[in-house]
Design an enzyme around this catalytic site. Structure first.
Site, PDB file in Angstrom:
ATOM      1  N   LEU A  35      40.506  38.395  36.783  1.00 51.72           N
ATOM      2  CA  LEU A  35      40.673  39.438  37.789  1.00 51.72           C
ATOM      3  C   LEU A  35      40.514  40.835  37.208  1.00 51.72           C
ATOM      4  O   LEU A  35      40.146  41.761  37.909  1.00 51.72           O
ATOM      5  CB  LEU A  35      42.055  39.321  38.444  1.00 51.72           C
ATOM      6  CG  LEU A  35      42.313  38.050  39.272  1.00 51.72           C
ATOM      7  CD1 LEU A  35      43.724  38.065  39.819  1.00 51.72           C
ATOM      8  CD2 LEU A  35      41.305  37.943  40.411  1.00 51.72           C
ATOM      9  N   GLY A  36      40.786  40.988  35.934  1.00 43.73           N
ATOM     10  CA  GLY A  36      40.663  42.306  35.320  1.00 43.73           C
ATOM     11  C   GLY A  36      41.518  42.406  34.084  1.00 43.73           C
ATOM     12  O   GLY A  36      42.105  41.429  33.606  1.00 43.73           O
ATOM     13  N   LYS A  50      49.306  36.867  33.993  1.00 46.66           N
ATOM     14  CA  LYS A  50      49.076  37.849  32.938  1.00 46.66           C
ATOM     15  C   LYS A  50      49.168  37.146  31.590  1.00 46.66           C
ATOM     16  O   LYS A  50      50.077  36.366  31.354  1.00 46.66           O
ATOM     17  CB  LYS A  50      50.115  38.971  33.007  1.00 46.66           C
ATOM     18  CG  LYS A  50      49.747  40.136  33.886  1.00 46.66           C
ATOM     19  CD  LYS A  50      50.712  41.294  33.668  1.00 46.66           C
ATOM     20  CE  LYS A  50      50.304  42.507  34.480  1.00 46.66           C
ATOM     21  NZ  LYS A  50      51.193  43.663  34.232  1.00 46.66           N
ATOM     22  N   PHE A  68      48.507  44.276  28.624  1.00 46.79           N
ATOM     23  CA  PHE A  68      48.494  43.674  27.286  1.00 46.79           C
ATOM     24  C   PHE A  68      47.351  42.683  27.104  1.00 46.79           C
ATOM     25  O   PHE A  68      47.153  42.169  26.018  1.00 46.79           O
ATOM     26  CB  PHE A  68      49.831  42.959  27.037  1.00 46.79           C
ATOM     27  CG  PHE A  68      51.027  43.823  27.301  1.00 46.79           C
ATOM     28  CD1 PHE A  68      51.706  43.717  28.513  1.00 46.79           C
ATOM     29  CD2 PHE A  68      51.442  44.753  26.384  1.00 46.79           C
ATOM     30  CE1 PHE A  68      52.804  44.517  28.761  1.00 46.79           C
ATOM     31  CE2 PHE A  68      52.542  45.544  26.629  1.00 46.79           C
ATOM     32  CZ  PHE A  68      53.229  45.437  27.826  1.00 46.79           C
ATOM     33  N   GLY A  69      46.642  42.378  28.133  1.00 45.31           N
ATOM     34  CA  GLY A  69      45.558  41.416  28.023  1.00 45.31           C
ATOM     35  C   GLY A  69      44.895  41.214  29.366  1.00 45.31           C
ATOM     36  O   GLY A  69      44.966  42.056  30.260  1.00 45.31           O
ATOM     37  N   MET A  70      44.265  40.065  29.530  1.00 48.90           N
ATOM     38  CA  MET A  70      43.563  39.780  30.769  1.00 48.90           C
ATOM     39  C   MET A  70      44.516  39.296  31.852  1.00 48.90           C
ATOM     40  O   MET A  70      45.578  38.736  31.564  1.00 48.90           O
ATOM     41  CB  MET A  70      42.488  38.719  30.523  1.00 48.90           C
ATOM     42  CG  MET A  70      41.357  39.169  29.637  1.00 48.90           C
ATOM     43  SD  MET A  70      40.466  40.577  30.312  1.00 48.90           S
ATOM     44  CE  MET A  70      39.898  39.891  31.863  1.00 48.90           C
ATOM     45  N   VAL A  71      44.092  39.508  33.112  1.00 45.78           N
ATOM     46  CA  VAL A  71      44.815  38.993  34.277  1.00 45.78           C
ATOM     47  C   VAL A  71      43.897  37.987  34.966  1.00 45.78           C
ATOM     48  O   VAL A  71      42.744  38.306  35.263  1.00 45.78           O
ATOM     49  CB  VAL A  71      45.215  40.119  35.243  1.00 45.78           C
ATOM     50  CG1 VAL A  71      45.972  39.545  36.435  1.00 45.78           C
ATOM     51  CG2 VAL A  71      46.069  41.152  34.525  1.00 45.78           C
ATOM     52  N   ASP A  88      55.740  55.364  36.555  1.00 47.14           N
ATOM     53  CA  ASP A  88      54.271  55.394  36.634  1.00 47.14           C
ATOM     54  C   ASP A  88      53.829  55.001  38.034  1.00 47.14           C
ATOM     55  O   ASP A  88      52.927  54.186  38.215  1.00 47.14           O
ATOM     56  CB  ASP A  88      53.664  54.458  35.595  1.00 47.14           C
ATOM     57  CG  ASP A  88      52.162  54.682  35.429  1.00 47.14           C
ATOM     58  OD1 ASP A  88      51.493  53.809  34.840  1.00 47.14           O
ATOM     59  OD2 ASP A  88      51.656  55.714  35.900  1.00 47.14           O
TER      60      ASP A  88
END
Length: 1477
Positions: free
Chosen positions: A1050-1051, A1077, A1055-1058, A1175
Site C-alpha cells: 500500500l505504501g 505495518k 518504519f517500513g512498508m504497509v 502531528d
C-alpha cells in the site's frame, strides 16, 4: 594660403571618411552551392577554400556547413568575421561543433535560392549554441531549425524581426521543431531588450546565448533597430541612429553609402559603394553587382556567356531580342526577322539521374529555372503541379511566349484546369531519344482537374512520335479530338493518337477480355555488385513481383504499354474500379507503366512478363490489376488480385509527450505509430541524462553575477512550437472525402507534420548529398570518398551519397543502448521513477512487432520517438546541514567550511555566505561558485560575528543554515612572542580536548546504560537478530503470524512498508481485510522497538474515529502491527482525487462538515485519554471504505497523562507548517497545539489538500508564524469554517476551543450514523443516563453540565425537586432521537423509546450502518447562513437553566444578541465579542 587650408581640410575629411570604409570583397562560387567541410576536430577540411572565404564580405551563392567523418591533418579553425552577406541560403547540418560562432558578422541572407522555401536551415546537429549577433535581415524565405537535440536559445530570438517578407507564414515561415526542451534560458540581466517597434513588452529579452563568457565579455544579445529606420538598419552599437537609405541591415558610419553592411539595391564591386543604379560604363550583374564588364567574357568560353541589355548583364535575351555572340549584346529583332529567346535547363530527378529538361512542381519553378519569356526551349517539359501550391495559372502565363519545344511535353497528376499557357506553341521538335517511352511527343494523363486544353485553330507541327491522353476524368474526349486534328507531322499527315475514349471524361471502364496475372511478395537475393537498384530497394522496403502472360495476337501493334494498378485496402475491403463522382474515382489507384516486350521473332507466341513494385507498406492488404493501354480497339485487363504484405519494423510512435509528476518521477505518453507495419507487441523505453547539460557551463559562466532562470516559454509537449511570438497559425486546405477524414484532429496534425518532415528531409538530402567541388581545393589532396562495395545497404539506409574512391576510412563505432523498460503494445503511458531531482532526461520510445524492435539511431533517419523532460524540484534537497558547518578562527582570520548537499536539485551553482559583524547593521553576503571547495578564508577585525550559509541551484535558493556565532579575539602580544604564545595555547588546547573527549565518552556510555525502553541498549548474543520478545512482552493482542496473509503493498510507513492483508480466524471473522505495518529487513533494533511502542499506544484506543489496532505479531522477524484497513487511503490523497480540475467530484457541504466532525471527535477522544497527537495533518487522517475519517499514525504521539503539556527535546524533523506558535518557539505540545493543527486540517479540506503556506520555505514559515501570522482563509469557503479556523489559530492556547466544543457546534450538521458511534454522543448519553437514574432516585443534586460531563452544585433539594419533573420529561423526549453506540463500529442499535430504561437499551437488536451519500454539491464552498448554535438538546426551555460553559451558565436567551436579537456567533459565545475574519 586659403586654398592650401581648404585642400588640407578636404584631405583630412577624406582620411576620416576612408577610416570607416569597409572594403568590399564579393566572392562568387563556381557552383550555386558551396560546402564548408569540417573534420572531427572542427577544422576546415578544405583549407584553400576557407582561407579564400575569410577575406570575403559577401558570398554570391549558397553556403552549406557540415562535418565529415574523414580526417586530414589540418589545424585551420573556421572563422569568417568579415562575411556580412549571403545572397542564397545558409544550411548548417550534420555539424558536430559545440558552439557555432563561424559568422559573427553575418548581417543579411538574401534568399535568392531556397531550400523548400527556407533561407536559413539549421538541421540535425550536435550544436549547443548558435551565434549570429549581427543578423538583422532575411529578405526572402523563412527559417527552419529542427532536430538539434542539444540546441538551446532558439526561442529567445525574435525571428519575426529578422524575416522581412511578411508573406512568409506558417510552417514555411518560421519552423522551430524538436530542439532541446527544458533549456534553462536567461539573457544577461539588464540587457537584451528590444528596440521600439519590435515587441510590446519593454521587459522582454532576446539573445543568442547566456553571456558573458570568459572567451568574450559580451551579452550575446539579438541586434535590434528601431522600426522607424526601416530595412536600412542602424549604426553599429546603436538601436535608433539610422543608416543611409541605400544601406541594408546596418552600417559602420552614418550618411555614407560606403560603409553599408549590405546594399538595398546594387553594390559597386570595385569600391563597395551602394547605389540605386549602376554608374556609366558599369553593368548590372545578377541584379546585384555593378562592374565594368560582364563575367565569363572569354573567347574560349561560350557556356556561361552574358549579354548586354539596357546596361544589364543577362544570360539570355528577353522577348523580341536576339543574342549576338560577336558583340555580346542583345539586339532587337528586325522586322520580318525570326527572333527567338532560346532557353535550356537540365533537372536532377529524385533518384539522382539527370533529366534533359525542366520539371515544374511548384509555380515558382518557372522563374527559378529560367523559363520566363522563352520562345524556344531546348529540352522536355514536365508539369506535376500539386494542389495548394498557389495560383498556378498566373505563374504559367509567363510561358505564353513559348513557340518551339525541342523535347516531349508531359502533364501528369497535375491540378491544372486548363492548358491555355501553351496557346502559342507551334512546333515540337523531338529527337528520337527524347520521346516519352520512346513513343510519345505529348502525354497528358492522370489529371483529375483538367477540363480544357488550349483554344485556337493554328496547326502544331511535330517531328516524331504520337500523343497520349489517358485517365483525365474531367477532360471531354471531344477536346482531345479537336487538338489531335490540329497536330500534324512535317509531311502534312495527322499525328497518330493513342487516346482512350473509355477513361477520358466521365466514362465507366469496361473490359471484354481478361489478362492472366500472378502477384507474390518478392524476397531479394543476397546483395552484391551485380545486384540492380530495384533489388537493393527491396532489401530496405517491402516489394511485390507482378507476373503476367503476354500473348502474341494480331492486335500487337495496337498495344502501347501495360499499366499496373495497385492500392492499399482495409483488412477485408474489396477493391472497386469506377469513375462515379468527384470523391469516388480511380485516382486512389497507383499506376506503373511497363513497355511491351520487343519481338525478336514472329514465331514467338507466348511471353512471360514481370515487374517488381517496391516501397509498399508492411502488414497491409493490397489490390492489384493490370490493363493493356491500346491505341485502338478493345482493352484487356485482369481480375483484381489481393495480397497481404508481411510485417516489418514500425515507424516512430507519434505524439510523444513527457511531463514531471514529482521530484523523481516523469510521466511519459505516446500514441501508436503512423505506420505500425504490423501488430505492435511492445514498446521499449530508453531514458538517460543528455550527455550535455546547460549547467555544465558553470565553470565558464559566472553564476555569482547572474540569476538562474528557467525557460518559461517551454511547453510540456515536445515537437510543437513554444514561442507564440515566432509563429503564425496555418492550415492546409484540400478536398477530402468524408470516409477519409480522421477521427482525431491530433492524429491528423501528427500525420501532416510527419509528411511535411518527409518532404523537407527529401529536399535536404538532395542538397546535402549532391556531389560538389570547389576550384580552390588543395590539389595535393583528394576529396573524401567512400567505397560502395563495403556495405551497399548501409549506404542506402543512411543516404550517404558521395564520390567513390579506393580509400576507405574507418567508421565510427556506435554504442548500442539497452532499453530500461519494456511495456505491452497496448499501453501508451508509463511513469518513470527513481530519477534525480530537477534533472533533464532524454526519453525515447521505440515500437516492436514480431519481426523485431526499433532501436535509437544516431543517423538522421529517426526510428524512435524522442522527447525531453525535467523532473520536479525537491524543496529540501538544497538545504545544508547546520551541524556540518565549521568555523575555525586563527589570529586575524577565520575559515568557514561546510558540506555540500548530498543529492541537490541538478547541481549547486553557488553558495551565499552571510557574515555580519556584531556592530554592523547589515550583513556582508559572499558568493562562492558551486564547483569550488566548500570553504572560505577571510581576514577580519577582532569582535563578534554571526554567519549563515545557503546553497543555490537551478531550482532556486535553499534554506539558510542556523546562525553560527564566533569571535575573533584581539591580539594583545607583540610579534616576537607570537610563536611562544601559540605553542602554549596549542599545548593547553590539546590537554583540554583530551579531557573533553574522555568526559564525553564517559557520559555517553553512562547514559546508554541508564536509558529505559525508549533508549535502552539491550545486550544480546546476536544483536543484529535480536528477538522482539526481549523488549516486548506478548499479551492478549498477540496474533499468530501464520494467520496473516500479505496481499499487496500500500505504501511506505514510518518504519517500513504497509501491506494490505487478510487476517484469518480473528474473533468472529473467518477472513478480515486488514492493514499490516512491517519493519524493513535492515531496520535497527531501535526502529523495531518504536513500532511496538506505537502499537502499545494504540491498544489503549477504542473509538470509531480513531484507527483501531487488530493485533501484533512480535514473535520472529519482521514485526507485524495489524490494524483496521482504511480502504480509501489517507485524507490528503482522497482530497486530491476530489479536485474538479483533475476530473474528480467536488466535496458537498455535508461531506465537509461530516469530515470535520469526525476528525474533531477522534481528537476529543485522544484528549480525553490525555494523549497529544503532535502531528495532526490530512496525511495522517485515514478514510475508510464507507468514507468515515479516522485519526491515524501515532508515530509522534506521547502520553502526557500526569502533565498537561509535552516539551519536545532534540532536533528531529517537525511538521512546521502544522505546528502552533508555542510548539515552534518553546517546543511545547499540548491538546491546544493539536487544535491549532486542526485548523490547518480545516484549511486543507477547504483547499482540497493544497500545500499550507505555499511558496514559503520552512524557514520563512517559522518566522511568519512566530510573527503572529497564520494562513489566509480560502476563497469562497464557508463562513463558519473560516470562523472555526480563526478560533483554532488564536495566539493564546487557553483561548482555543476544545474538540468537544467543536463537535457540539457541528451537532446538527452530521448524519445519524455519527450520532450512533461518536465519542461525543457516547459521553452525552452517559450523562443522560446518570441524570435519569439520579432523577428517579430523587438524589439531591444541582445543575449538570453536558459539555464534558457533569459537575455538582450547591445541593438545593427544593429546587431540584421542583424541576425534576420537567427535567425527566425533556430527557424522555430527547431519548427518542438518540441511540447507544455498539462496541462494533460497523453496526448500531435501533432507536429506543421513552419507556426504555438504561438496562434495556443494550439489549436492542443491532443492524448494519448505512453508507454515506457522496452526491455532488456544487455549492460546497459557497458562503452559507450561520450555523444555528443551540443547547445540547433540542428543547431550549427544558434545559436553559442547566447549560453552562466553564463556570458561566448559558440559556436560550444567552444565545441571542441583546441588541439585534440575532443568534450569537461562535466567537461571541466563547470570547464575548466577535473576532474579525
Amino acid at each position: 594660403m586659403m586654398r592650401n587650408v581648404q585642400s588640407f581640410y578636404f584631405l583630412f575629411l577624406l582620411i576620416v571618411l576612408n577610416f570607416h570604409v569597409v572594403l568590399s570583397a564579393v566572392c562568387i562560387g563556381q557552383r550555386a552551392t558551396t560546402t564548408i567541410w569540417l573534420n572531427q576536430n572542427g577544422d576546415c577540411q578544405d583549407v584553400g577554400f576557407c582561407q579564400y572565404l575569410q577575406n570575403c564580405t559577401c558570398w554570391h551563392g549558397n553556403l552549406v556547413v557540415k562535418s565529415t567523418k574523414y580526417y586530414d591533418e589540418e589545424n585551420f579553425k573556421p572563422y569568417f568575421p568579415k562575411l556580412r552577406e549571403i545572397t542564397g541560403y545558409l544550411l548548417i547540418s550534420l555539424c558536430t561543433l559545440k558552439f557555432f560562432h563561424l559568422f559573427p558578422g553575418l548581417t543579411v541572407i538574401r534568399g535568392g535560392d531556397l531550400i523548400l522555401n527556407y533561407a536559413l536551415v539549421i538541421y540535425y546537429n550536435e550544436i549547443k549554441e548558435v551565434y549570429f549577433p549581427s543578423l538583422t535581415a532575411i529578405l526572402n524565405g523563412g527559417v527552419h531549425i529542427g532536430r538539434n537535440h542539444r540546441l538551446c536559445y532558439v526561442n529567445t530570438i525574435r525571428w519575426k524581426s529578422i524575416i522581412k517578407d511578411i508573406h512568409q507564414t506558417g510552417q514555411y515561415g518560421i519552423y522551430l521543431e524538436s530542439n532541446k526542451l527544458n533549456c534553462d534560458l536567461g539573457c544577461l540581466k539588464g540587457h537584451c531588450h528590444p528596440a521600439p517597434g519590435h515587441d510590446g513588452d519593454p521587459k522582454a529579452q532576446y539573445c543568442w546565448g547566456p553571456g558573458p563568457k570568459k572567451q568574450q565579455n559580451k551579452a550575446q544579445c539579438q541586434r535590434f533597430c528601431n522600426t522607424q529606420c526601416g530595412p536600412e538598419g542602424c549604426l553599429d552599437g546603436s538601436d535608433h541612429i539610422c543608416c543611409h537609405h541605400e544601406c541594408l541591415g546596418g552600417c559602420s558610419a552614418i550618411n555614407s553609402t560606403n560603409t553599408c553592411h549590405a546594399c538595398r539595391k546594387y553594390r559597386i564591386k570595385s569600391t563597395g559603394q551602394c547605389v540605386s543604379k549602376c554608374p556609366r560604363k558599369q553593368y548590372l550583374v545578377d541584379k546585384f553587382l555593378c562592374q565594368e564588364s560582364c563575367p565569363y567574357w572569354s573567347i574560349n568560353s561560350t557556356e556561361y556567356h552574358h549579354y548586354l541589355w539596357q546596361g544589364e548583364c543577362v544570360t539570355k535575351c528577353p522577348v523580341n531580342y536576339i543574342s549576338n555572340n560577336q558583340t555580346k549584346k542583345c539586339e532587337k529583332c528586325k522586322s520580318g526577322m525570326k527572333c527567338n529567346t532560346v532557353c535550356k535547363y537540365q533537372d536532377v530527378m529524385a533518384d539522382g539521374t539527370l533529366y534533359n529538361g525542366a520539371l515544374i512542381r511548384v509555380p515558382s519553378d518557372i522563374s527559378k529555372k529560367g523559363l520566363v519569356g522563352c520562345s524556344v526551349f531546348e529540352g522536355s517539359l514536365t508539369f506535376q503541379l500539386q494542389e495548394g501550391t498557389g495560383k498556378a495559372e498566373d505563374s504559367l502565363n509567363e510561358l505564353k511566349s513559348l513557340k518551339v519545344l525541342k523535347g516531349h511535353l508531359k502533364i501528369q497528376k497535375s491540378s491544372l484546369k486548363s492548358l491555355n499557357f501553351l496557346s502559342s506553341l507551334e512546333v515540337i521538335e523531338t529527337p528520337q531519344n527524347a520521346l516519352l517511352h520512346n513513343k510519345y511527343v505529348m502525354a497528358v494523363y492522370e489529371n483529375s482537374q483538367l477540363s480544357e486544353l488550349w483554344p485556337g485553330n493554328e496547326s502544331i507541327i511535330v517531328s516524331d512520335g504520337g500523343i497520349f491522353f489517358q485517365y483525365n476524368p474531367r477532360l471531354c474526349p471531344l477536346h482531345i479530338r479537336n487538338l489531335q486534328d490540329r497536330i500534324h507531322y512535317k509531311n502534312g499527315s495527322k499525328v497518330t493518337g493513342e487516346v482512350s475514349l473509355q477513361n477520358n471524361g466521365h466514362k465507366v471502364l469496361c473490359d471484354t477480355q481478361m489478362l492472366v496475372m500472378h502477384v507474390e511478395e518478392f524476397i531479394p537475393p543476397d546483395l552484391n555488385m551485380e545486384t540492380d537498384m530495384t533489388a537493393i530497394e527491396c532489401n530496405s522496403f517491402k516489394c511485390v513481383k507482378v507476373t503476367w502472360n503476354f500473348t502474341m495476337t494480331s492486335a500487337y501493334n495496337n498495344i502501347l504499354f501495360y499499366a499496373i494498378y495497385f492500392k492499399e485496402l482495409q483488412s477485408n475491403q474489396e477493391a472497386v474500379v469506377q469513375l462515379d463522382n468527384e470523391c469516388q474515382n480511380n485516382d486512389d489507384w497507383n499506376v506503373i507503366t511497363v513497355d511491351i516486350p520487343k519481338i525478336e521473332s514472329l514465331e514467338q507466341s507466348l511471353f512471360l512478363q514481370s515487374k517488381i513494385i517496391s516501397k509498399l507498406t508492411p502488414y497491409t492488404r493490397y489490390a492489384f490489376y493490370i490493363k493493356e493501354i491500346v491505341s485502338k480497339g478493345e482493352e484487356r485487363s485482369s481480375h483484381i488480385h489481393y495480397i497481404n504484405i508481411s510485417q516489418d519494423l514500425p515507424s516512430e510512435p507519434l505524439g510523444v509527450e513527457a511531463s514531471f509528476l514529482s521530484e523523481n518521477k516523469i510521466l511519459l505518453k505516446w500514441r501508436a505509430p503512423s505506420k505500425p507495419n504490423g501488430i505492435i507487441t511492445a514498446f521499449k523505453i530508453y531514458y538517460n541524462k543528455p550527455d550535455y547539460s546547460f549547467w555544465e557551463e558553470q565553470k565558464v559562466l559566472d553564476w555569482c553575477s547572474r540569476d538562474a532562470s528557467r525557460d518559461k516559454n517551454a511547453k510540456d509537449v515536445a515537437g510543437y512550437p513554444v514561442n507564440k511570438e515566432n509563429y503564425n497559425q496555418y492550415c492546409n486546405i484540400s478536398c477530402v472525402c468524408d470516409e477519409e477524414k480522421e477521427n482525431s484532429k491530433a492524429i491528423k496534425a501528427d500525420r501532416e507534420a510527419h509528411n511535411f518532415n518527409v518532404e523537407f528531409q527529401t529536399e535536404l538530402m538532395r542538397v546535402l548529398f549532391t556531389k560538389n567541388k570547389f576550384s580552390y581545393r588543395n590539389k595535393n589532396k583528394s576529396p573524401p570518398k567512400i567505397d560502395f562495395s563495403k556495405n551497399i545497404s548501409l549506404i542506402l539506409s543512411n543516404k550517404i551519397l558521395t564520390s567513390t574512391s579506393t580509400t576507405v576510412t574507418q567508421a565510427k563505432i556506435e554504442i548500442i543502448e539497452e532499453p530500461k523498460v519494456t511495456v505491452n503494445g497496448n499501453i501508451f503511458s508509463y511513469v518513470i521513477s527513481g530519477l534525480d531531482y530537477f534533472e533533464d532526461y532524454e526519453l525515447k520510445v521505440c515500437g516492436c512487432t514480431v519481426v523485431g524492435c526499433r532501436r535509437p539511431s544516431s543517423t538522421i533517419n529517426l526510428d524512435c520517438g524522442i522527447v525531453q523532460a525535467r523532473t520536479g524540484v525537491n524543496l529540501t534537497a538544497d538545504n545544508l546541514d547546520s551541524k556540518m558547518v565549521r568555523v575555525q578562527v586563527q589570529l586575524d582570520s577565520y575559515n568557514i567550511s561546510w558540506i555540500a548537499p548530498h543529492k541537490p536539485n541538478a547541481v549547486i551553482l553557488k553558495y551565499e555566505i552571510s557574515i555580519r559583524y556584531a556592530l554592523d547593521k547589515d550583513a556582508l553576503v559572499i558568493c562562492r561558485p558551486g564547483y569550488l571547495p566548500t570553504y572560505i578564508i577571510r581576514k577580519s577585525r577582532f569582535g563578534n560575528y554571526v554567519a549563515k550559509i545557503r546553497a543555490i541551484s537551478p531550482a532556486g535558493n535553499g534554506s539558510w543554515t542556523e546562525e553560527i556565532h564566533f569571535k575573533v579575539a584581539e591580539l594583545s602580544v607583540t610579534k616576537n612572542n607570537n610563536q611562544l604564545i601559540i605553542g602554549i595555547i596549542s599545548a593547553v588546547s590539546a590537554v583540554i580536548v583530551a579531557l573533553l573527549v574522555f568526559i564525553l565518552l564517559y557520559m555517553f556510555l553512562h547514559r546508554k546504560l541508564e536509558k529505559d525502553v525508549q533508549g535502552v541498549l539491550y545486550a544480546s548474543v546476536n544483536p543484529e537478530y535480536m528477538n522482539s520478545k526481549e523488549v516486548y512482552i506478548p499479551d492478549e493482542w498477540e496474533l499468530n503470524r501464520e494467520k496473516i496473509e500479505l496481499i499487496r503493498e500500500l505504501g511506505q510507513g514510518s518504519f517500513g512498508m504497509v501491506f494490505e492483508g487478510i487476517a484469518h480466524g480473528i474473533g468472529d471473522h473467518a477472513e478480515l481485510r486488514v492493514a499490516v505495518k512491517t519493519t524493513n529487513e535492515n531496520a535497527s533494533i531501535h526502529d523495531r522497538i518504536q513500532i511496538l511502542q506505537e502499537a502499545s499506544i494504540m491498544k489503549a484506543f477504542n473509538c470509531n474515529h480513531v484507527v483501531k489496532l487488530i493485533g501484533v505479531v512480535s514473535q520472529g522477524q519482521p514485526t507485524f502491527v495489524v490494524m483496521e484497513l482504511m480502504g480509501r487511503g489517507d485524507l490528503k490523497s482522497y482530497l486530491k482525487e476530489r479536485r474538479p480540475d483533475d476530473g474528480g467530484i467536488p466535496l458537498m457541504r455535508q461531506e465537509i462538515y461530516q469530515m470535520v466532525a469526525e476528525i474533531a471527535d477522534g481528537m476529543a477522544y485522544l484528549a480525553a485519554r490525555k494523549f497529544v497527537h503532535c502531528d495532526l495533518a490530512a496525511r495522517n487522517c485515514m478514510v475508510a471504505s464507507d468514507f468515515t475519517v479516522k485519526i491515524g499514525d501515532f508515530g509522534m504521539a506521547r502520553d502526557i497523562y500526569e502533565r498537561n503539556y509535552y516539551r519536545k527535546d532534540g532536533k528531529s524533523l517537525l511538521p512546521i507548517r502544522w505546528m502552533a506558535p508555542e510548539s515552534l518557539k518553546d517546543g511545547i505540545f499540548s491538546t491546544a497545539s493539536d487544535v491549532w493543527s486542526f485548523g490547518v486540517v480545516l484549511w486543507e479540506i477547504c483547499t482540497l489538500a493544497s500545500q499550507p503556506y505555499q511558496g514559503k520555505t520552512n524557514e520563512q514559515v517559522l518566522n511568519f508564524v512566530l510573527s503572529n501570522g497564520h494562513l489566509d482563509y480560502p476563497e469562497g469557503c464557508d463562513y463558519q469554517l473560516r470562523e472555526f479556523m480563526s478560533l483554532c489559530w488564536h495566539r493564546d492556547p487557553k483561548m482555543r476551543p476544545s474538540f468537544l466544543e467543536i463537535v457540539h457546534v457541528l451537532e446538527n450538521e452530521v448524519d445519524d450514523d455519527f450520532v450512533m458511534v461518536s465519542f461525543y454522543h457516547e459521553m452525552k448519553r452517559k450523562a443522560l443516563e446518570d441524570i435519569y437514574m439520579k432523577s428517579e432516585s430523587y438524589i439531591k443534586s444541582d445543575a449538570y453540565t453536558m459539555s464534558d460531563g457533569y459537575t455538582k452544585g450547591d445541593g438545593n433539594m427544593q429546587n431540584m425537586l421542583s424541576r425534576s419533573q420537567n427535567r425527566k420529561s425533556a430527557i424522555e423526549k430527547s431519548k427518542e432521537r438518540l441511540s447507544i453506540s455498539s462496541l462494533d463500529s460497523g453496526t448500531y442499535v435501533e432507536k429506543y423509546d421513552a419507556n426504555d430504561t438504561p438496562e434495556e437499551i443494550p439489549k436492542k437488536k443491532k443492524r448494519p450502518r448505512s453508507k454515506r451519500n457522496s452526491a455532488v454539491d456544487s455549492n460546497a464552498c459557497e458562503t452559507k447562513p450561520m450555523l444555528r448554535v443551540e443547547s445540547l438538546y433540542d428543547n431550549h426551555d427544558a434545559f436553559s437553566e442547566n447549560m453552562q460553559y466553564g463556570d458561566t451558565p448559558v440559556g436560550k436567551s444567552d444565545l441571542m444578541h441583546p441588541e439585534t436579537n440575532r443568534e450569537l456567533r461562535l466567537s461571541e459565545i466563547f470570547y464575548g465579542k466577535p473576532i474579525p475574519v
